[in-house]
Design a protein around this motif. Structure first.
Motif, PDB file in Angstrom:
ATOM      1  N   LEU A  54      42.228 -21.805 -50.278  1.00 38.56           N
ATOM      2  CA  LEU A  54      41.141 -21.224 -49.077  1.00 38.56           C
ATOM      3  C   LEU A  54      41.333 -21.799 -47.829  1.00 38.56           C
ATOM      4  O   LEU A  54      41.576 -21.022 -46.438  1.00 38.56           O
ATOM      5  N   ALA A  55      41.822 -23.170 -48.285  1.00 43.73           N
ATOM      6  CA  ALA A  55      41.287 -24.102 -46.898  1.00 43.73           C
ATOM      7  C   ALA A  55      43.196 -24.646 -46.517  1.00 43.73           C
ATOM      8  O   ALA A  55      42.698 -25.857 -45.519  1.00 43.73           O
ATOM      9  N   TRP A 100      39.503 -14.253 -45.073  1.00 45.14           N
ATOM     10  CA  TRP A 100      39.699 -15.771 -45.718  1.00 45.14           C
ATOM     11  C   TRP A 100      38.358 -16.839 -45.053  1.00 45.14           C
ATOM     12  O   TRP A 100      38.288 -18.116 -45.927  1.00 45.14           O
ATOM     13  N   LYS A 135      31.293 -24.680 -54.964  1.00 41.94           N
ATOM     14  CA  LYS A 135      31.043 -25.789 -55.400  1.00 41.94           C
ATOM     15  C   LYS A 135      30.528 -27.050 -55.313  1.00 41.94           C
ATOM     16  O   LYS A 135      30.955 -27.649 -56.919  1.00 41.94           O
ATOM     17  N   ARG A 171      36.291 -18.341 -47.423  1.00 45.85           N
ATOM     18  CA  ARG A 171      36.305 -20.564 -47.360  1.00 45.85           C
ATOM     19  C   ARG A 171      34.411 -20.938 -47.481  1.00 45.85           C
ATOM     20  O   ARG A 171      34.735 -21.917 -48.441  1.00 45.85           O
ATOM     21  N   ASN A 172      34.286 -20.718 -46.362  1.00 47.23           N
ATOM     22  CA  ASN A 172      32.792 -20.691 -46.245  1.00 47.23           C
ATOM     23  C   ASN A 172      31.716 -21.155 -47.746  1.00 47.23           C
ATOM     24  O   ASN A 172      30.897 -22.054 -47.184  1.00 47.23           O
ATOM     25  N   VAL A 217      32.698 -19.870 -50.587  1.00 50.40           N
ATOM     26  CA  VAL A 217      33.395 -21.317 -51.887  1.00 50.40           C
ATOM     27  C   VAL A 217      33.256 -22.353 -51.611  1.00 50.40           C
ATOM     28  O   VAL A 217      32.542 -23.220 -53.223  1.00 50.40           O
ATOM     29  N   ASP A 218      33.013 -23.408 -50.469  1.00 53.15           N
ATOM     30  CA  ASP A 218      32.244 -24.501 -49.965  1.00 53.15           C
ATOM     31  C   ASP A 218      31.120 -24.645 -50.380  1.00 53.15           C
ATOM     32  O   ASP A 218      30.996 -26.126 -50.671  1.00 53.15           O
ATOM     33  N   ALA A 273      39.262 -23.307 -53.149  1.00 53.31           N
ATOM     34  CA  ALA A 273      39.232 -24.008 -53.191  1.00 53.31           C
ATOM     35  C   ALA A 273      40.189 -24.315 -51.923  1.00 53.31           C
ATOM     36  O   ALA A 273      40.149 -24.587 -49.964  1.00 53.31           O
ATOM     37  N   GLN A 274      40.570 -25.143 -52.217  1.00 56.47           N
ATOM     38  CA  GLN A 274      42.120 -25.332 -52.296  1.00 56.47           C
ATOM     39  C   GLN A 274      43.096 -24.267 -51.266  1.00 56.47           C
ATOM     40  O   GLN A 274      43.755 -24.626 -49.970  1.00 56.47           O
ATOM     41  N   ILE A 282      37.101 -23.952 -59.274  1.00 55.58           N
ATOM     42  CA  ILE A 282      36.381 -23.244 -57.855  1.00 55.58           C
ATOM     43  C   ILE A 282      37.955 -24.637 -56.908  1.00 55.58           C
ATOM     44  O   ILE A 282      37.708 -24.214 -55.753  1.00 55.58           O
ATOM     45  N   ARG A 283      37.570 -25.637 -57.261  1.00 54.97           N
ATOM     46  CA  ARG A 283      37.876 -26.780 -56.363  1.00 54.97           C
ATOM     47  C   ARG A 283      39.778 -26.073 -56.035  1.00 54.97           C
ATOM     48  O   ARG A 283      40.125 -26.061 -54.676  1.00 54.97           O
TER      49      ARG A 283
END
Length: 289
Positions: A249-250, A164, A175, A168-169, A171-172, A246-247, A242-243
């Motif tokens: 994964l974060a 993950w 986005k 995360r990296n 997808v960040d 990202a949320q 996508i947010r």
């Protein structure tokens, strides 16, 4: 109704704190369901409303040294459902990182509360007791059916995702290019993330991943080499905000050893996060193109 639980092992206290932190990053409000054997954090919103669904399941014996609860009746309603703000629970547990023990109790103040008592050591040799009272709403039995475990559809493809933190990296960065990401996978262990703009299309490909099926009855995960329903080479996809992705994964604080992505083509995107003593299901609404 009564509830009282005590965590003594510092590893269990910290792990429970990480679970609640993960839930708080995914949901502003949730329902805490208490049974004799398990605790559940539940967010049940209709996917058509643009919200997510969450089902987080914990085995109480893996966390609590003492645990006692009594619902409406011991026969057919020996459960408790509490509506709460998980961030309040996270704040209450922040002081517990060096605690000797933590107690959770259902109490009656001016309103029903989930009281969190934290015993902290001090330099004087006398323990300090910090108490946080978290307001909760007790959900009546007639509404319990609204918080049942989400029914799983027959997925077109199931795939174990890369770590993950790597996702995360990626997808960040994605986005910043688009509001949506298309997640697609096939039965041959391939996963693809793609964003599109007016000028370009950007995608990331992963190969040699494991396709998996989850047997809920056995509470286990079996792996196999092909897709359950389609040609193994055929991709199925889902387009999501996508947010929100990202949320998700974060928000991971429990460091799951496996995250399975399940897709019904252009209809459903479901993630199943596995840890030794925690499981979390996360339904993300699909956005039609």
């Amino acid at each position: 109704m009564r509830f009282r639980g005590k965590l003594v092992d510092i590893g269990c206290i910290q792990h429970f704190s990480r679970v609640t932190s993960t839930v708080s990053k995914l949901a502003k409000n949730c329902v805490l369901r208490l049974t004799r054997d398990k605790l559940y954090f539940i967010l049940s919103e209709k996917a058509v409303s643009g919200e997510v669904q969450i089902w987080c399941e914990l085995t109480q014996s893996h966390f609590f040294d003492e645990y006692a609860m009594e619902g409406l009746s011991r026969e057919d309603a020996n459960e408790i459902y509490l509506d709460l703000i998980p961030e309040n629970l996270v704040k209450a547990l922040r002081s517990s990182q060096s605690a000797k023990w933590v107690k959770l109790k259902l109490t009656k103040k001016q309103t029903p509360c989930l009281s969190v008592e934290v015993s902290l050591p001090s330099l004087t040799g006398h323990d300090r007791l910090v108490v946080h009272d978290i307001p909760v709403n007790v959900i009546p039995k007639r509404l319990w059916d609204e918080f049942e475990e989400p029914e799983l559809p027959k997925f077109d493809v199931n795939i174990c995702m890369p770590h993950w933190k790597l996702l995360r990296n990626i997808v960040d960065k994605m986005k910043n290019l688009s509001n949506f990401v298309v997640i697609s996978a096939n039965g041959s262990g391939e996963l693809r993330l793609m964003v599109e703009t007016d000028m370009a299309s950007v995608s990331t490909h992963f190969r040699d991943l494991t396709n998996a099926t989850w047997n809920k009855d056995d509470d286990g995960m079996d792996t196999r080499a092909d897709s359950p329903a389609l040609d193994p080479q055929q991709f199925v996809e889902a387009r999501v905000d996508i947010r929100k992705f990202a949320q998700f994964l974060a928000g991971q604080q429990v460091n799951p050893y496996k995250i399975i992505c399940n897709i019904v083509h252009n209809t459903t995107l479901h993630f199943f996060m596995l840890h030794e003593d925690v499981s979390l299901q996360y339904f993300m609404p699909v956005v039609q193109s």
